[in-house]
Scaffold this active site. Structure first.
Site, PDB file in Angstrom:
ATOM      1  N   GLU A  49       6.747   9.603  -4.299  1.00  0.00           N
ATOM      2  CA  GLU A  49       5.967   9.379  -3.074  1.00  0.00           C
ATOM      3  C   GLU A  49       6.615   8.358  -2.143  1.00  0.00           C
ATOM      4  O   GLU A  49       6.426   8.412  -0.924  1.00  0.00           O
ATOM      5  CB  GLU A  49       4.537   8.936  -3.414  1.00  0.00           C
ATOM      6  CG  GLU A  49       3.685  10.021  -4.072  1.00  0.00           C
ATOM      7  CD  GLU A  49       3.831  10.083  -5.585  1.00  0.00           C
ATOM      8  OE1 GLU A  49       4.774   9.451  -6.136  1.00  0.00           O
ATOM      9  OE2 GLU A  49       3.003  10.751  -6.234  1.00  0.00           O
ATOM     10  N   PHE A 111     -10.652   6.989 -13.201  1.00  0.00           N
ATOM     11  CA  PHE A 111      -9.292   7.465 -13.474  1.00  0.00           C
ATOM     12  C   PHE A 111      -8.483   7.535 -12.171  1.00  0.00           C
ATOM     13  O   PHE A 111      -8.924   8.124 -11.187  1.00  0.00           O
ATOM     14  CB  PHE A 111      -9.356   8.844 -14.141  1.00  0.00           C
ATOM     15  CG  PHE A 111      -7.991   9.439 -14.377  1.00  0.00           C
ATOM     16  CD1 PHE A 111      -7.082   8.824 -15.230  1.00  0.00           C
ATOM     17  CD2 PHE A 111      -7.601  10.597 -13.718  1.00  0.00           C
ATOM     18  CE1 PHE A 111      -5.823   9.357 -15.431  1.00  0.00           C
ATOM     19  CE2 PHE A 111      -6.341  11.143 -13.920  1.00  0.00           C
ATOM     20  CZ  PHE A 111      -5.445  10.512 -14.779  1.00  0.00           C
ATOM     21  N   GLN A 112      -7.334   6.930 -12.169  1.00  0.00           N
ATOM     22  CA  GLN A 112      -6.432   6.890 -11.017  1.00  0.00           C
ATOM     23  C   GLN A 112      -7.081   6.312  -9.768  1.00  0.00           C
ATOM     24  O   GLN A 112      -6.799   6.721  -8.655  1.00  0.00           O
ATOM     25  CB  GLN A 112      -5.837   8.279 -10.734  1.00  0.00           C
ATOM     26  CG  GLN A 112      -4.932   8.736 -11.876  1.00  0.00           C
ATOM     27  CD  GLN A 112      -4.028   9.894 -11.525  1.00  0.00           C
ATOM     28  OE1 GLN A 112      -4.417  10.795 -10.792  1.00  0.00           O
ATOM     29  NE2 GLN A 112      -2.820   9.877 -12.072  1.00  0.00           N
ATOM     30  N   LYS A 161     -12.496  12.208  -2.886  1.00  0.00           N
ATOM     31  CA  LYS A 161     -12.509  13.630  -3.228  1.00  0.00           C
ATOM     32  C   LYS A 161     -13.760  14.346  -2.691  1.00  0.00           C
ATOM     33  O   LYS A 161     -13.678  15.461  -2.169  1.00  0.00           O
ATOM     34  CB  LYS A 161     -12.453  13.739  -4.757  1.00  0.00           C
ATOM     35  CG  LYS A 161     -12.019  15.080  -5.246  1.00  0.00           C
ATOM     36  CD  LYS A 161     -11.709  15.035  -6.733  1.00  0.00           C
ATOM     37  CE  LYS A 161     -11.338  16.434  -7.187  1.00  0.00           C
ATOM     38  NZ  LYS A 161     -10.937  16.479  -8.581  1.00  0.00           N
ATOM     39  N   MET A 473      26.652  -5.967  -1.515  1.00  0.00           N
ATOM     40  CA  MET A 473      26.320  -7.063  -0.601  1.00  0.00           C
ATOM     41  C   MET A 473      25.965  -8.337  -1.367  1.00  0.00           C
ATOM     42  O   MET A 473      26.313  -9.443  -0.964  1.00  0.00           O
ATOM     43  CB  MET A 473      25.164  -6.635   0.322  1.00  0.00           C
ATOM     44  CG  MET A 473      24.841  -7.632   1.406  1.00  0.00           C
ATOM     45  SD  MET A 473      26.293  -8.040   2.392  1.00  0.00           S
ATOM     46  CE  MET A 473      26.071  -6.985   3.811  1.00  0.00           C
TER      47      MET A 473
HETATM   48  C1  LIG Z   1      21.554  -6.415   5.038  1.00  0.00           C
HETATM   49  C2  LIG Z   1      21.010  -6.537   6.434  1.00  0.00           C
HETATM   50  C3  LIG Z   1      21.756  -7.185   7.398  1.00  0.00           C
HETATM   51  C4  LIG Z   1      21.320  -7.245   8.708  1.00  0.00           C
HETATM   52  N1  LIG Z   1      22.120  -7.827   9.651  1.00  0.00           N
HETATM   53  C5  LIG Z   1      21.772  -7.737  10.960  1.00  0.00           C
HETATM   54  C6  LIG Z   1      22.651  -8.194  11.986  1.00  0.00           C
HETATM   55  O1  LIG Z   1      23.744  -8.676  11.736  1.00  0.00           O
HETATM   56  N2  LIG Z   1      22.259  -8.041  13.267  1.00  0.00           N
HETATM   57  C7  LIG Z   1      21.042  -7.479  13.606  1.00  0.00           C
HETATM   58  O2  LIG Z   1      20.749  -7.318  14.789  1.00  0.00           O
HETATM   59  N3  LIG Z   1      20.198  -7.087  12.651  1.00  0.00           N
HETATM   60  C8  LIG Z   1      20.527  -7.178  11.358  1.00  0.00           C
HETATM   61  N4  LIG Z   1      19.663  -6.710  10.398  1.00  0.00           N
HETATM   62  C9  LIG Z   1      18.367  -6.146  10.838  1.00  0.00           C
HETATM   63  C10 LIG Z   1      17.322  -7.229  11.097  1.00  0.00           C
HETATM   64  O3  LIG Z   1      16.813  -7.680   9.874  1.00  0.00           O
HETATM   65  C11 LIG Z   1      16.185  -6.690  12.003  1.00  0.00           C
HETATM   66  O4  LIG Z   1      15.637  -5.533  11.424  1.00  0.00           O
HETATM   67  C12 LIG Z   1      16.630  -6.340  13.402  1.00  0.00           C
HETATM   68  O5  LIG Z   1      17.394  -7.373  13.966  1.00  0.00           O
HETATM   69  C13 LIG Z   1      15.406  -6.076  14.249  1.00  0.00           C
HETATM   70  O6  LIG Z   1      15.783  -5.574  15.500  1.00  0.00           O
HETATM   71  P1  LIG Z   1      14.744  -5.560  16.681  1.00  0.00           P
HETATM   72  O7  LIG Z   1      14.116  -6.896  16.841  1.00  0.00           O
HETATM   73  O8  LIG Z   1      15.449  -4.975  17.848  1.00  0.00           O
HETATM   74  O9  LIG Z   1      13.686  -4.432  16.219  1.00  0.00           O
HETATM   75  P2  LIG Z   1      12.209  -4.505  15.641  1.00  0.00           P
HETATM   76  O10 LIG Z   1      12.116  -5.369  14.464  1.00  0.00           O
HETATM   77  O11 LIG Z   1      11.766  -3.092  15.514  1.00  0.00           O
HETATM   78  O12 LIG Z   1      11.394  -5.199  16.822  1.00  0.00           O
HETATM   79  C14 LIG Z   1      11.218  -4.526  18.034  1.00  0.00           C
HETATM   80  C15 LIG Z   1      10.481  -5.407  19.020  1.00  0.00           C
HETATM   81  O13 LIG Z   1      10.270  -4.632  20.202  1.00  0.00           O
HETATM   82  C16 LIG Z   1       8.911  -4.740  20.603  1.00  0.00           C
HETATM   83  N5  LIG Z   1       8.529  -3.506  21.296  1.00  0.00           N
HETATM   84  C17 LIG Z   1       8.182  -2.312  20.754  1.00  0.00           C
HETATM   85  N6  LIG Z   1       7.886  -1.428  21.725  1.00  0.00           N
HETATM   86  C18 LIG Z   1       8.066  -2.076  22.898  1.00  0.00           C
HETATM   87  C19 LIG Z   1       7.890  -1.705  24.254  1.00  0.00           C
HETATM   88  N7  LIG Z   1       7.472  -0.473  24.590  1.00  0.00           N
HETATM   89  N8  LIG Z   1       8.142  -2.625  25.220  1.00  0.00           N
HETATM   90  C20 LIG Z   1       8.534  -3.887  24.895  1.00  0.00           C
HETATM   91  N9  LIG Z   1       8.699  -4.303  23.622  1.00  0.00           N
HETATM   92  C21 LIG Z   1       8.471  -3.401  22.630  1.00  0.00           C
HETATM   93  C22 LIG Z   1       8.150  -4.958  19.312  1.00  0.00           C
HETATM   94  O14 LIG Z   1       6.895  -5.566  19.559  1.00  0.00           O
HETATM   95  C23 LIG Z   1       9.115  -5.862  18.533  1.00  0.00           C
HETATM   96  O15 LIG Z   1       8.925  -7.226  18.842  1.00  0.00           O
HETATM   97  C24 LIG Z   1      20.063  -6.675   9.066  1.00  0.00           C
HETATM   98  C25 LIG Z   1      19.295  -6.059   8.092  1.00  0.00           C
HETATM   99  C26 LIG Z   1      19.757  -5.974   6.787  1.00  0.00           C
HETATM  100  C27 LIG Z   1      18.916  -5.261   5.774  1.00  0.00           C
HETATM  101  C1  LIG Z   2      14.747  -2.404  -3.133  1.00  0.00           C
HETATM  102  C2  LIG Z   2      15.729  -3.507  -2.956  1.00  0.00           C
HETATM  103  N1  LIG Z   2      16.071  -4.287  -3.999  1.00  0.00           N
HETATM  104  C3  LIG Z   2      16.989  -5.275  -3.849  1.00  0.00           C
HETATM  105  C4  LIG Z   2      17.559  -5.514  -2.636  1.00  0.00           C
HETATM  106  C5  LIG Z   2      18.587  -6.645  -2.453  1.00  0.00           C
HETATM  107  N2  LIG Z   2      19.878  -6.093  -2.055  1.00  0.00           N
HETATM  108  C6  LIG Z   2      20.314  -6.056  -0.781  1.00  0.00           C
HETATM  109  S1  LIG Z   2      21.795  -5.334  -0.589  1.00  0.00           S
HETATM  110  C7  LIG Z   2      21.938  -5.066  -2.255  1.00  0.00           C
HETATM  111  C8  LIG Z   2      23.149  -4.390  -2.840  1.00  0.00           C
HETATM  112  C9  LIG Z   2      23.196  -2.949  -2.485  1.00  0.00           C
HETATM  113  O1  LIG Z   2      24.146  -2.330  -3.315  1.00  0.00           O
HETATM  114  P1  LIG Z   2      24.637  -0.861  -3.002  1.00  0.00           P
HETATM  115  O2  LIG Z   2      23.479   0.027  -2.788  1.00  0.00           O
HETATM  116  O3  LIG Z   2      25.620  -0.456  -4.017  1.00  0.00           O
HETATM  117  O4  LIG Z   2      25.315  -1.039  -1.577  1.00  0.00           O
HETATM  118  P2  LIG Z   2      26.652  -1.844  -1.206  1.00  0.00           P
HETATM  119  O5  LIG Z   2      26.202  -3.189  -0.693  1.00  0.00           O
HETATM  120  O6  LIG Z   2      27.478  -1.946  -2.423  1.00  0.00           O
HETATM  121  O7  LIG Z   2      27.242  -1.007  -0.107  1.00  0.00           O
HETATM  122  C10 LIG Z   2      20.814  -5.557  -2.937  1.00  0.00           C
HETATM  123  C11 LIG Z   2      20.629  -5.526  -4.396  1.00  0.00           C
HETATM  124  C12 LIG Z   2      17.127  -4.705  -1.564  1.00  0.00           C
HETATM  125  N3  LIG Z   2      17.590  -4.886  -0.320  1.00  0.00           N
HETATM  126  N4  LIG Z   2      16.246  -3.691  -1.749  1.00  0.00           N
END
Ligand SMILES: Cc1cc2nc3c(=O)[nH]c(=O)nc-3n(C[C@H](O)[C@H](O)[C@H](O)COP(=O)(O)OP(=O)(O)OC[C@H]3O[C@@H](n4cnc5c(N)ncnc54)[C@H](O)[C@@H]3O)c2cc1C
Ligand SMILES: Cc1ncc(C[n+]2csc(CCOP(=O)(O)OP(=O)(O)O)c2C)c(N)n1
Ligand SMILES: [Mg+2]
Length: 579
Positions: A49, A111-112, A161, A473
């Site tokens: 799911e 249940f569930q 249900k 990572m």
């Molecule tokens: C491993 C990892 C590394 C990351 N590294 C980076 C990185 O280096 N750089 C990076 O940028 N991100 C990175 N991220 C992603 C980061 O965590 C955020 O998800 C991202 O920066 C959010 O982008 P955002 O604020 O544009 O979008 P969102 O989080 O979706 O926010 C959107 C915003 O827009 C607003 N909005 C929505 N609709 C409208 C509208 N119609 N008009 C005006 N406002 C609106 C919302 O209210 C909200 O505040 C990383 C994520 C991971 C998992």
């Molecule tokens: C569900 C979940 N558990 C743990 C993490 C923490 N985490 C972030 S990146 C990462 C490693 C991901 O490994 P892999 O999928 O092999 O990707 P790679 O970074 O090697 O490209 C982990 C464990 C996460 N982001 N999401």
């Protein structure tokens, strides 16, 4: 006309123009599943799911429509939770419908039974427990409205249900939803817009921070017009990618922890930040007390809770970005002189010279070069979903969009396992488009069971699996900041070729960089689903994501990829550079 609750669900899904539901049945939702065939709505049977919610999310991001997931009570409902939280963090519009035990036994540990409205209260935009079949049609109508309007998000409807079984007169709700206390913002307050325009017209070194809100408000053309009129460079967040053509001379690149060094430098040196539909995530700002210290700040956001939440701003405009940009456009003038753009271009050139894709192939298959090859082969026109980790950052850095097209990735929650099910949803939303799922060996194995869904639905999607035998990572952080102690990050993997073969899916394994283009070409020609396993460098310079803002550092204090030597060698160890 008389209808049961179960029939009303499908009647209403039809009215909301739903074409597909991602789900997994069970005792408490069987009654709703039963009449589905009478309603010409496709059901995609996932294998877990969580993936129904991710597929609905991928469908929503690829189509702009609300995605729908369905599950039974108890474990079915709790399995949805990670997918719902993922959608909530990234403002993805999905509606989840769960079965519930009969109203008479709610609260008896039947249940569930699980209190899914309680569990999902903080991770849904809104949720409902329907206790009277007469409320059902109105609830569904309202749920879709809430999911897609204003700042989009997930809505859950829990259906006991007996409510599914009860019969009532079905009257399709026609009227517009008017909910007390819920008024999605429209244009910005004119005085605030005027003050923002004054700051823009005074600025010498402005930069736009374009976020996900650009795509969500459909403001791409307005942003382009605004940037061109004012001659302001545009940096984007991970989720803002695709809101501005990346080949445009004013396009910078991704900002933040793994953004381009010159983009972060531009932000840090700017005198005006224009934050458009982005929420200053901590991956984006780095250390807050040294974030863009010389700049005035304007923030446009639809959600009042985001304004002045992380970064205090000089002008906060509550409004829909597209409408606010249209208000601003006649009031703004070009930045005087070209000096700022020239300076930005000098920083850009320095970054460009270090870029690994401009350097010769070495012995290893390296992530950036693989993504670059996929980007070139697909002319930047594929739909790309990603998992989380290094693979995700390489996709973000090296797959460039010129068309309005989000990168479908879990940004806010960073949910490993998202890439494959999101690609399923995206491929179903856009059957004629080429879809690539970029995944890591760790995250792929969190939801690899969905290969079963891929073959059952005969989806032609392509999977680029980056196998580095590590939770890469996390391993990278261990290499750089934890004395190379690779605690609990090494993965003993299955033979991925055998795994996909068991599903009847064609596989290619690339161990040498010179095989990359051929494998991509063959996978693209193959009519069915295809997976390429790229055995990428496990560690060290070729196996890491650069550049990187270490935790606690300011945005410009990045660990850079070492500059190439005259011979183009890449063998130097990474070093921390504070620029
Ligand atoms: C491993 C990892 C590394 C990351 N590294 C980076 C990185 O280096 N750089 C990076 O940028 N991100 C990175 N991220 C992603 C980061 O965590 C955020 O998800 C991202 O920066 C959010 O982008 P955002 O604020 O544009 O979008 P969102 O989080 O979706 O926010 C959107 C915003 O827009 C607003 N909005 C929505 N609709 C409208 C509208 N119609 N008009 C005006 N406002 C609106 C919302 O209210 C909200 O505040 C990383 C994520 C991971 C998992
Ligand atoms: C569900 C979940 N558990 C743990 C993490 C923490 N985490 C972030 S990146 C990462 C490693 C991901 O490994 P892999 O999928 O092999 O990707 P790679 O970074 O090697 O490209 C982990 C464990 C996460 N982001 N999401
Ligand atoms: Mg890995």
């Amino acid at each position: 006309m008389k209808r049961t609750g179960a029939q009303i669900v499908w009647e209403m899904l039809k009215q909301e123009k739903v074409e597909v539901v991602f789900g997994f049945p069970g005792g408490a939702i069987m009654h709703t599943y039963h009449p589905r065939q009478e309603y010409d709505i496709r059901h995609v049977l996932v294998r877990h799911e969580q993936c129904a919610a991710h597929a609905a999310d991928g469908y929503a991001r690829a189509s702009g429509q609300v995605g729908v997931a369905m599950a039974t009570s108890g474990p079915g409902a709790t399995n949805l939770v990670t997918g719902i939280a993922t959608a909530m963090m990234d403002s993805a519009p999905i509606v989840c419908i769960t079965g519930q035990v009969p109203t008479a036994v709610i609260g008896s540990d039947a249940f569930q039974e699980t209190d899914i409205t309680g569990i999902t209260l903080p991770i849904t935009k809104h949720n409902y427990l329907v206790t009277d079949v007469d409320d059902l049609a109105g609830v569904i109508h309202e749920a879709f409205y809430i999911a897609r309007s204003g700042r989009p998000g997930p809505v859950l409807i829990d259906l006991p249900k007996d409510v599914q079984q009860a019969e009532t007169e079905f009257v399709p709700p026609q009227e517009e939803n008017r909910l007390p206390g819920y008024h999605p913002a429209g244009p910005g307050e004119p005085q605030a817009v005027r003050r923002a325009a004054d700051l823009i017209n005074d600025a010498q070194r402005p930069v736009i921070l374009a976020g996900h809100g650009v795509l969500m408000s459909g403001a791409m053309n307005s942003l382009l017009a605004f940037a061109e009129k004012t001659q302001t460079p545009v940096a984007f967040t991970l989720l803002g990618k695709g809101g501005f053509p990346e080949s445009h001379p004013l396009a910078l690149g991704m900002m933040g922890m793994h953004g381009e060094a010159f983009v972060n430098k531009t932000i840090q040196e700017s005198d005006l930040l224009l934050a458009f539909g982005m929420r200053f995530d901590d991956r984006v700002t780095g250390r807050l007390d040294r974030y863009a210290p010389q700049s005035r700040k304007v923030h446009v956001d639809l959600d009042a809770a985001e304004l002045n939440k992380i970064v205090p701003v000089d002008v906060a405009i509550l409004g829909d970005l597209r409408q606010v940009l249209e208000q601003l456009l006649p009031l703004v003038e070009p930045v005087s002189g070209q000096e700022w753009l020239k300076q930005v271009d000098r920083w850009r050139e320095e970054t460009h010279a270090r870029d690994i894709v401009h350097q010769p192939h070495n012995d290893h298959v390296v992530g950036p070069q693989v993504i670059n090859a996929i980007w070139e082969a697909t002319d930047g026109e594929a739909i790309v979903t990603t998992d989380v980790g290094q693979n995700q950052m390489w996709a973000a850095q090296y797959y460039h969009f010129d068309c309005p097209q989000p990168i479908i990735t879990s940004g806010g929650l960073g949910t490993m396992g998202f890439g494959l099910p999101a690609a399923i949803g995206a491929q179903i939303a856009q059957p004629d488009k080429e879809v690539w799922a970029v995944v890591g060996d760790g995250g792929f194995q969190m939801t690899a069971q969905e290969l079963g869904t891929v073959i059952q639905e005969q989806l032609p999607l392509r999977i680029a699996l980056f196998n580095n035998n590590y939770l890469g990572m996390v391993r990278q952080w261990q290499e750089l900041f934890y004395d190379k102690r690779y605690e609990s990050t090494y993965l003993v993997n299955p033979d991925f070729m055998q795994l996909v073969k068991a599903y009847g899916i064609r596989g290619w394994r690339v161990t040498d960089p010179t095989e990359t283009d051929q494998a991509i070409a063959e996978a693209r020609e193959h009519p069915g689903p295809a997976l390429i396993e790229f055995q990428v460098a496990e560690e060290g310079e070729a196996g890491n994501v650069y550049p990187m803002v270490p935790s606690g550092a300011a945005l410009h204090e990045m660990i850079r990829r070492p500059a190439p030597t005259a011979e183009g060698s890449l063998s130097q160890p990474p070093k921390v550079e504070v620029r």
